[in-house]
Design a protein around this motif. Structure first.
Motif, PDB file in Angstrom:
ATOM      1  N   SER A 136      -3.474  -4.581  11.912  1.00  0.00           N
ATOM      2  CA  SER A 136      -3.532  -5.842  11.222  1.00  0.00           C
ATOM      3  C   SER A 136      -2.397  -6.836  11.434  1.00  0.00           C
ATOM      4  O   SER A 136      -1.184  -6.448  11.135  1.00  0.00           O
ATOM      5  CB  SER A 136      -4.278  -5.708   9.485  1.00  0.00           C
ATOM      6  OG  SER A 136      -3.213  -4.715   8.978  1.00  0.00           O
TER       7      SER A 136
ATOM      8  N   SER B 121      -0.644   4.823  -0.770  1.00  0.00           N
ATOM      9  CA  SER B 121      -1.492   4.941   0.505  1.00  0.00           C
ATOM     10  C   SER B 121      -0.649   5.744   1.509  1.00  0.00           C
ATOM     11  O   SER B 121      -1.123   6.914   1.481  1.00  0.00           O
ATOM     12  CB  SER B 121      -2.374   4.459   1.375  1.00  0.00           C
ATOM     13  OG  SER B 121      -3.449   3.708   0.322  1.00  0.00           O
TER      14      SER B 121
ATOM     15  N   MET C 167       0.752  -1.063  10.098  1.00  0.00           N
ATOM     16  CA  MET C 167      -1.056  -0.972  10.713  1.00  0.00           C
ATOM     17  C   MET C 167      -1.805  -1.878  11.899  1.00  0.00           C
ATOM     18  O   MET C 167      -0.809  -2.992  12.122  1.00  0.00           O
ATOM     19  CB  MET C 167      -1.141  -1.556   9.167  1.00  0.00           C
ATOM     20  CG  MET C 167      -1.586  -1.040   7.924  1.00  0.00           C
ATOM     21  SD  MET C 167      -2.143   0.195   7.616  1.00  0.00           S
ATOM     22  CE  MET C 167      -3.600  -0.164   7.156  1.00  0.00           C
TER      23      MET C 167
ATOM     24  N   LYS D 241       0.725  -1.209  -0.126  1.00  0.00           N
ATOM     25  CA  LYS D 241      -0.048   0.083  -0.096  1.00  0.00           C
ATOM     26  C   LYS D 241       0.981   1.171   0.384  1.00  0.00           C
ATOM     27  O   LYS D 241       0.461   2.557   0.662  1.00  0.00           O
ATOM     28  CB  LYS D 241      -1.140   0.115   1.483  1.00  0.00           C
ATOM     29  CG  LYS D 241      -2.206  -0.941   1.162  1.00  0.00           C
ATOM     30  CD  LYS D 241      -3.293  -1.807   1.608  1.00  0.00           C
ATOM     31  CE  LYS D 241      -3.819   0.727   1.556  1.00  0.00           C
ATOM     32  NZ  LYS D 241      -5.400   0.242   2.935  1.00  0.00           N
TER      33      LYS D 241
ATOM     34  N   THR E 162       2.674   0.317   5.544  1.00  0.00           N
ATOM     35  CA  THR E 162       1.510   0.535   5.608  1.00  0.00           C
ATOM     36  C   THR E 162       1.037  -0.859   4.958  1.00  0.00           C
ATOM     37  O   THR E 162      -0.556  -1.107   4.156  1.00  0.00           O
ATOM     38  CB  THR E 162       1.267   1.915   4.802  1.00  0.00           C
ATOM     39  OG1 THR E 162       1.973   1.722   3.545  1.00  0.00           O
ATOM     40  CG2 THR E 162       1.317   3.210   5.208  1.00  0.00           C
TER      41      THR E 162
ATOM     42  N   SER F 297      -6.023   1.867  10.859  1.00  0.00           N
ATOM     43  CA  SER F 297      -7.139   1.133  10.514  1.00  0.00           C
ATOM     44  C   SER F 297      -6.318   1.047   9.281  1.00  0.00           C
ATOM     45  O   SER F 297      -6.024   1.404   8.476  1.00  0.00           O
ATOM     46  CB  SER F 297      -8.449   1.964  11.014  1.00  0.00           C
ATOM     47  OG  SER F 297      -8.590   2.777   9.650  1.00  0.00           O
ATOM     48  N   GLN F 298      -6.933  -0.308   8.600  1.00  0.00           N
ATOM     49  CA  GLN F 298      -7.040  -1.026   7.446  1.00  0.00           C
ATOM     50  C   GLN F 298      -7.814  -0.063   6.623  1.00  0.00           C
ATOM     51  O   GLN F 298      -6.752  -0.371   5.456  1.00  0.00           O
ATOM     52  CB  GLN F 298      -7.434  -2.274   7.505  1.00  0.00           C
ATOM     53  CG  GLN F 298      -7.004  -2.881   8.472  1.00  0.00           C
ATOM     54  CD  GLN F 298      -7.644  -4.473   7.814  1.00  0.00           C
ATOM     55  OE1 GLN F 298      -7.488  -5.405   7.222  1.00  0.00           O
ATOM     56  NE2 GLN F 298      -7.925  -5.498   9.698  1.00  0.00           N
ATOM     57  N   ASN F 299      -8.661   0.539   6.418  1.00  0.00           N
ATOM     58  CA  ASN F 299      -9.197   1.959   5.804  1.00  0.00           C
ATOM     59  C   ASN F 299      -8.767   3.361   5.277  1.00  0.00           C
ATOM     60  O   ASN F 299      -9.377   3.668   5.381  1.00  0.00           O
ATOM     61  CB  ASN F 299     -10.397   1.249   5.528  1.00  0.00           C
ATOM     62  CG  ASN F 299     -11.024   2.047   7.048  1.00  0.00           C
ATOM     63  OD1 ASN F 299     -10.567   1.605   7.850  1.00  0.00           O
ATOM     64  ND2 ASN F 299     -13.186   1.678   6.862  1.00  0.00           N
ATOM     65  N   PHE F 300      -7.377   3.179   6.644  1.00  0.00           N
ATOM     66  CA  PHE F 300      -6.755   4.878   6.654  1.00  0.00           C
ATOM     67  C   PHE F 300      -7.408   5.196   5.419  1.00  0.00           C
ATOM     68  O   PHE F 300      -6.561   4.452   4.524  1.00  0.00           O
ATOM     69  CB  PHE F 300      -5.296   4.464   7.478  1.00  0.00           C
ATOM     70  CG  PHE F 300      -4.694   4.380   6.583  1.00  0.00           C
ATOM     71  CD1 PHE F 300      -3.683   5.692   5.492  1.00  0.00           C
ATOM     72  CD2 PHE F 300      -3.983   3.182   6.079  1.00  0.00           C
ATOM     73  CE1 PHE F 300      -2.530   4.898   5.492  1.00  0.00           C
ATOM     74  CE2 PHE F 300      -3.192   2.919   4.759  1.00  0.00           C
ATOM     75  CZ  PHE F 300      -2.793   3.945   4.527  1.00  0.00           C
ATOM     76  N   ASN F 301      -7.038   6.904   6.090  1.00  0.00           N
ATOM     77  CA  ASN F 301      -6.714   7.365   4.703  1.00  0.00           C
ATOM     78  C   ASN F 301      -5.895   8.418   4.687  1.00  0.00           C
ATOM     79  O   ASN F 301      -4.733   8.526   6.181  1.00  0.00           O
ATOM     80  CB  ASN F 301      -8.557   8.180   4.965  1.00  0.00           C
ATOM     81  CG  ASN F 301      -8.838   9.016   6.380  1.00  0.00           C
ATOM     82  OD1 ASN F 301      -7.677   9.666   6.663  1.00  0.00           O
ATOM     83  ND2 ASN F 301      -9.950   9.828   5.986  1.00  0.00           N
TER      84      ASN F 301
ATOM     85  N   ARG G  63      -0.944  -4.329   3.616  1.00  0.00           N
ATOM     86  CA  ARG G  63      -2.260  -4.468   4.363  1.00  0.00           C
ATOM     87  C   ARG G  63      -2.056  -5.495   5.151  1.00  0.00           C
ATOM     88  O   ARG G  63      -2.672  -6.152   6.108  1.00  0.00           O
ATOM     89  CB  ARG G  63      -3.079  -5.353   2.718  1.00  0.00           C
ATOM     90  CG  ARG G  63      -3.264  -4.678   1.802  1.00  0.00           C
ATOM     91  CD  ARG G  63      -4.041  -4.794   0.576  1.00  0.00           C
ATOM     92  NE  ARG G  63      -5.043  -3.710  -0.287  1.00  0.00           N
ATOM     93  CZ  ARG G  63      -4.011  -3.548  -0.848  1.00  0.00           C
ATOM     94  NH1 ARG G  63      -2.391  -3.528  -1.239  1.00  0.00           N
ATOM     95  NH2 ARG G  63      -5.358  -1.872  -1.832  1.00  0.00           N
TER      96      ARG G  63
END
Length: 381
Positions: free
Chosen positions: A311, A222, A309, A219, A286, A328-332, A288
């Motif tokens: 996770s 990101s 992460m 990622k 970062t 969080s896994q869906n961080f912005n 996954r």
């Protein structure tokens, strides 16, 4: 006791670095003879391991599906085992596991087969559940059945396999990678600090460091977006990306589109990561998912604050707001930028997570603990 390690490669990578450390420690123990067989790659660790009187042989299999070379290697390795008679044959990574299991079944040789699971993936599957036509689950079941003991490098890796395969509790152990902090600190740096000279960090500049292969798993896209967001609050910063891969071209295109290409320093490969940790203000991983993440341990050892992460095995290494910051896994982009700002501007918080990171390392991830637990696994019946 004679111990034979069989590993797919001896390159500079997580599983390979772990084996190099483990074999080095074992070679110092009384009445231990250590041999290593590897199958491909540049043999990054060969010279230093041979200096420690560890016998190393390469039986070349560059491609998994080269059946002729695979057959020849099986014959050669089985002959080597018959001649040297190791009590322990310790297999690391998929191809080595297959070969050792095949030899044990076909030739009925009397040795304890130990398997270390470094990745949360089944044979041929790729990391962590990628959808492939053949994931090797059938072969995994055979390997687990034939093995005397299975070592998982994290709770996360163990849980992944237990979700699909029944493994008796008495046959499985969790042993984290160990890292020697003093050895890492004292390791040889690049001549004339050439990496630091190239980066030319100015006095007030903040450097965010990432070390990872350029794949979708990591990622990094990101990370670049989060870094671009951070630049809105602090233009005197740069992102250092160490690694390469099939996504490198796309990542450079993204950096250009976000107009941050001049703020990113790309390092395709280096043996001198300590130089980069020395000048880094924050380390970001970062991914996954990770089997463990050796670079996280290096960050803790070298006292560089970590953002990673919440996770996989990453949360086994880092405790949120205690030894680092978990996203969080869906961080912005905003949440990553906020995490960087918190670590860089809050000196008290920064010092707390650095100190707690060293405590975590000393409690869970020492080479002494890794060696003791591995030796105990070897002794199990």
């Amino acid at each position: 006791m004679r111990i034979l390690h069989v590993i797919t490669s001896l390159n500079n990578g997580g599983a390979e670095n772990h084996l190099a450390e483990l074999a080095s420690l074992q070679s110092r123990q009384k009445n231990k003879v250590i041999d290593i067989i590897y199958l491909r790659g540049d043999g990054y660790w060969v010279r230093s391991l041979r200096k420690k009187k560890i016998s190393i042989k390469k039986f070349d299999i560059e491609k998994n599906y080269d059946l002729i070379k695979l057959f020849i290697a099986i014959i050669q390795i089985s002959k080597y085992i018959k001649e040297t008679k190791p009590e322990i044959v310790h297999a690391h990574l998929s191809l080595s596991e297959i070969i050792v299991a095949f030899i044990k079944i076909i030739f009925r040789l009397n040795f304890k087969m130990i398997v270390s699971k470094h990745l949360d993936s089944f044979l041929f599957e790729g990391s962590s559940g990628q959808n492939r036509y053949f994931n090797g689950l059938f072969l995994e079941k055979i390997i687990f059945k034939v093995s005397t003991q299975i070592i998982f490098i994290s709770k996360n890796v163990q849980l992944y396999f237990l979700s699909k395969v029944s493994i008796p509790k008495k046959k499985r152990s969790i042993i984290y990678y160990g890292i020697d902090r003093e050895n890492l600190i004292n390791q040889k740096k690049s001549k004339n600090n050439e990496i630091k000279i190239k980066i030319k960090k100015n006095r007030n500049e903040k450097l965010i460091l990432n070390i990872a292969r350029h794949t979708s798993q990591k990622k990094i896209d990101s990370l670049i977006k989060g870094f671009a967001e951070y630049l809105k609050t602090n233009k005197n910063a740069r992102l250092v990306l160490v690694g390469s891969g099939k996504e490198t071209k796309n990542l450079k295109l993204l950096a250009s589109q976000l107009r941050v290409e001049s703020k990113i320093y790309w390092v395709s490969y280096t043996n001198y990561v300590c130089d980069l940790f020395e000048i880094a203000d924050v380390f970001c991983l970062t991914s996954r998912y990770e089997g463990l993440g050796l670079v996280l341990l290096e960050s803790l050892a070298l006292k560089v604050p970590v953002i990673t992460m919440n996770s996989g095995a990453m949360k086994e290494v880092i405790k949120n707001n205690f030894s680092g910051v978990l996203l969080s896994q869906n961080f912005n982009s905003k949440s990553l930028s906020t995490a960087i700002i918190k670590i860089i501007t809050n000196k008290k918080f920064r010092q707390k997570i650095i100190e707690n990171g060293v405590i975590t390392l000393n409690n869970k991830f020492t080479t002494k603990k890794m060696l003791e637990l591995t030796s105990a696994v070897y002794e199990k019946k």
